[in-house]
Design an enzyme around this catalytic site. Structure first.
Site, PDB file in Angstrom:
ATOM      1  N   PRO A   1      51.590 -20.714 -21.762  1.00 24.42           N
ATOM      2  CG  PRO A   1      52.378 -21.307 -19.672  1.00 24.42           C
ATOM      3  CD  PRO A   1      51.454 -21.743 -20.764  1.00 24.42           C
ATOM      4  CD  GLU A   2      52.917 -18.737 -26.768  1.00 21.75           C
ATOM      5  OE1 GLU A   2      53.963 -19.071 -27.368  1.00 21.75           O
ATOM      6  OE2 GLU A   2      51.831 -19.277 -26.954  1.00 21.75           O
TER       7      GLU A   2
ATOM      8  CE  LYS B   1      54.927 -21.631 -27.633  1.00 22.06           C
ATOM      9  NZ  LYS B   1      53.658 -22.167 -28.125  1.00 22.06           N
TER      10      LYS B   1
END
Length: 153
Positions: free
Chosen positions: A2-3, A53
């Site tokens: 996940p960014e 993040k």
């Protein structure tokens, strides 16, 4: 992995499902998780925000449980999602297999906001804050992010 945009969407999801809801401790951590227990009893609200993040949950005591000095007490938990971390919200009749940190609602039917991580690469830090070495957030600090990027390239 996940960014930034995925964590921003996750924070919006948490805020959407938590809006107008009261949660009640204790907070349940799965037995397989190696991360810290979260000690926060009584009634509380949950809000979320993201930065790069990282995603920060803020638990805020409602004071409705009439404990001395409970109202206004807050606790931040900073998450890094790893490869597959996410939040789910569902009825609390049966916890999902990979739900590692669970926040239960006070009302019936009981619901649960769960941090789910199939690969267990994600982590959380109780009482944490944003990472010191984290650069500017591309979503909320774009000009600073751009300046840092241009200096390095």
């Amino acid at each position: 992995m996940p960014e930034g945009p995925e964590l921003h969407l996750a924070s919006q999801f948490v805020n959407l499902v938590s809006k107008g809801r009261i949660f009640r401790g204790p907070i349940f951590k799965s037995a397989v998780s190696k991360h810290a227990e979260v000690e926060f009893d009584g009634d509380f609200t949950i809000s979320a925000m993201s930065r790069g993040k990282e995603l920060k949950l803020t638990l805020a005591s409602t004071g409705a449980d009439k404990k001395p000095r409970a109202k206004g007490k807050t606790l931040d938990i900073v998450f890094q999602f790893g490869m597959s971390g996410r939040f789910d919200f569902y009825e609390a009749t049966e916890l999902k297999k990979h739900a590692h940190l669970n926040f239960f609602t006070r009302d019936e039917p009981r619901m649960v906001l769960s941090y789910v991580d199939f690969r267990r690469f994600g982590k959380w830090q109780v009482g944490g804050s944003w990472s010191e070495d984290r650069g500017p957030c591309v979503l909320f600090e774009y000009q600073d992010f751009r300046s840092v990027y241009l200096k390095k390239h």
